[in-house]
Design an enzyme around this catalytic site. Structure first.
Site, PDB file in Angstrom:
ATOM      1  N   ARG A   1      56.545  68.282  42.569  1.00  0.00           N
ATOM      2  CA  ARG A   1      55.841  68.038  42.844  1.00  0.00           C
ATOM      3  C   ARG A   1      54.588  67.068  42.190  1.00  0.00           C
ATOM      4  O   ARG A   1      53.810  65.965  42.686  1.00  0.00           O
ATOM      5  CB  ARG A   1      55.089  69.036  44.357  1.00  0.00           C
ATOM      6  CG  ARG A   1      53.546  68.852  45.458  1.00  0.00           C
ATOM      7  CD  ARG A   1      54.013  67.303  45.394  1.00  0.00           C
ATOM      8  NE  ARG A   1      55.476  66.909  46.271  1.00  0.00           N
ATOM      9  CZ  ARG A   1      55.649  66.329  46.575  1.00  0.00           C
ATOM     10  NH1 ARG A   1      55.507  64.688  46.478  1.00  0.00           N
ATOM     11  NH2 ARG A   1      56.904  65.530  47.490  1.00  0.00           N
TER      12      ARG A   1
ATOM     13  N   LYS B   1      37.258  51.513  40.511  1.00  0.00           N
ATOM     14  CA  LYS B   1      37.135  51.929  42.217  1.00  0.00           C
ATOM     15  C   LYS B   1      37.838  52.813  42.086  1.00  0.00           C
ATOM     16  O   LYS B   1      39.125  52.982  42.487  1.00  0.00           O
ATOM     17  CB  LYS B   1      37.096  51.695  43.273  1.00  0.00           C
ATOM     18  CG  LYS B   1      35.760  50.531  42.986  1.00  0.00           C
ATOM     19  CD  LYS B   1      35.806  49.698  44.846  1.00  0.00           C
ATOM     20  CE  LYS B   1      33.802  49.350  44.339  1.00  0.00           C
ATOM     21  NZ  LYS B   1      33.836  47.555  45.597  1.00  0.00           N
TER      22      LYS B   1
ATOM     23  N   LYS C   1      24.234  45.220  38.366  1.00  0.00           N
ATOM     24  CA  LYS C   1      24.617  44.535  39.728  1.00  0.00           C
ATOM     25  C   LYS C   1      23.573  44.147  40.596  1.00  0.00           C
ATOM     26  O   LYS C   1      22.800  44.198  39.480  1.00  0.00           O
ATOM     27  CB  LYS C   1      25.696  45.459  40.054  1.00  0.00           C
ATOM     28  CG  LYS C   1      26.487  45.395  39.171  1.00  0.00           C
ATOM     29  CD  LYS C   1      27.877  46.566  39.916  1.00  0.00           C
ATOM     30  CE  LYS C   1      28.113  46.108  41.468  1.00  0.00           C
ATOM     31  NZ  LYS C   1      29.502  45.887  40.986  1.00  0.00           N
TER      32      LYS C   1
ATOM     33  N   GLU D   1      25.718  39.532  38.168  1.00  0.00           N
ATOM     34  CA  GLU D   1      26.913  39.778  39.692  1.00  0.00           C
ATOM     35  C   GLU D   1      25.134  38.907  40.490  1.00  0.00           C
ATOM     36  O   GLU D   1      24.444  39.028  40.981  1.00  0.00           O
ATOM     37  CB  GLU D   1      26.968  40.958  40.724  1.00  0.00           C
ATOM     38  CG  GLU D   1      27.036  40.919  41.850  1.00  0.00           C
ATOM     39  CD  GLU D   1      27.081  42.640  42.858  1.00  0.00           C
ATOM     40  OE1 GLU D   1      28.258  42.800  42.604  1.00  0.00           O
ATOM     41  OE2 GLU D   1      26.012  43.119  43.351  1.00  0.00           O
TER      42      GLU D   1
ATOM     43  N   ASP E   1      29.723  37.897  44.986  1.00  0.00           N
ATOM     44  CA  ASP E   1      29.621  38.694  45.490  1.00  0.00           C
ATOM     45  C   ASP E   1      29.812  38.948  47.247  1.00  0.00           C
ATOM     46  O   ASP E   1      28.337  38.144  47.971  1.00  0.00           O
ATOM     47  CB  ASP E   1      28.435  40.200  45.328  1.00  0.00           C
ATOM     48  CG  ASP E   1      29.077  40.943  46.159  1.00  0.00           C
ATOM     49  OD1 ASP E   1      30.257  41.414  46.050  1.00  0.00           O
ATOM     50  OD2 ASP E   1      27.791  41.199  46.396  1.00  0.00           O
TER      51      ASP E   1
END
Length: 284
Positions: free
Chosen positions: A101, A136, A168, A201, A222
């Protein structure tokens, strides 16, 4: 981190995952088998895709039992069809079942990422656009997630917070302006003698104009609509690299192929991936 550090990190990860699954022992296999029974098993694909994670699977089997014979029938990056064998292992039945597994979990996720990355790469093959991943990723699996993206044919954005300045929206809000944030990063880079790129950004044309007045390497647009994107590309006029982020999918990416941007970052490569369906079958 060096390549040796990453190898050590994977070794530690495999060990933790095996302990998580087995702990004091596989009580089902302990109940059924005496311990010296030998078998051969194959890991097979149950759907089409791109294989990834073979070396990690090998580490799983070898970490649990270094007497297991491991044979890779494919290599990372190979296309696979349903019912094709990817790996063959031979050894103690208890060891094969104990590793099954954990090995499959790694391979299914990484093959899913590689498969999705390959599909996006194929969608932009006739353009000059590079598809990038993001941060992410699954916590603890970033190195492997980003490796799978490369196996699929796309490229990595920054690895983490340490290897690129990426300004950002929240940085801009807290700093007061794009210029304040960029100037601070330029000073930090100079003082520390770093060579890391600076990316900023922007959310609209006004912010883009401000960013163009700063010394940056890349500007991230963005969630720009195709219409605003066209205006942005014309305004930039090739003076700086452009990246699109947000809202780009396999269904609408064709709208951006002739846009004139350099990069498209796709968070879904790692945060919304569908694992490939694989299984391990004992051969009698």
């Amino acid at each position: 981190m060096s390549q040796i550090d990453y190898i050590f990190e994977i070794e530690q990860l495999v060990q933790r995952c095996l302990v998580e699954d087995i702990r004091e022992g596989d009580i089902t296999s302990e109940a059924i088998f005496a311990g010296d029974e030998i078998a051969t098993a194959s890991i097979i694909a149950k759907e089409e895709g791109v294989v990834c994670g073979i070396v990690v699977a090998q580490k799983v089997f070898e970490k649990l039992d270094n007497t297991v014979f491991f044979q890779a029938l494919k290599k990372d990056g190979d296309d696979i069809k349903p019912f094709e064998a990817i790996i063959r292992v031979s050894g103690r039945v208890k060891s094969l079942l104990g590793a099954e597994r954990t090995a499959l979990n790694f391979m299914q996720r990484l093959s899913g990422i590689a498969t999705l990355s390959r599909s996006f790469k194929n969608l932009v093959n006739q353009s000059n656009i590079t598809i990038l991943d993001t941060r992410k990723t699954m916590p603890g699996l970033r190195y492997l997630d980003k490796y799978a993206v490369r196996v699929g044919g796309c490229e990595n954005h920054r690895y983490g917070l340490f290897d690129m300045y990426l300004i950002k929206d929240n940085h801009i809000k807290a700093a007061g302006s794009i210029k304040n944030a960029v100037d601070a990063c330029l000073k930090h880079r100079e003082v520390n003698m770093y060579k890391y790129k600076i990316e900023v950004e922007v959310a609209d044309i006004e912010q883009l104009k401000e960013a163009l007045g700063c010394d940056v390497d890349v500007i991230m647009l963005d969630n720009f609509s195709p219409e605003n994107l066209k205006a942005a590309v014309q305004l930039v006029g090739g003076k700086v690299k452009l990246e699109i982020s947000g809202g780009v999918t396999a269904h609408n990416i064709s709208k951006y192929l002739d846009s004139g941007v350099d990069f498209i970052s796709i968070g879904a490569l790692t945060h919304s991936v569908k694992s490939m369906d694989l299984s391990m079958n004992i051969e009698l």
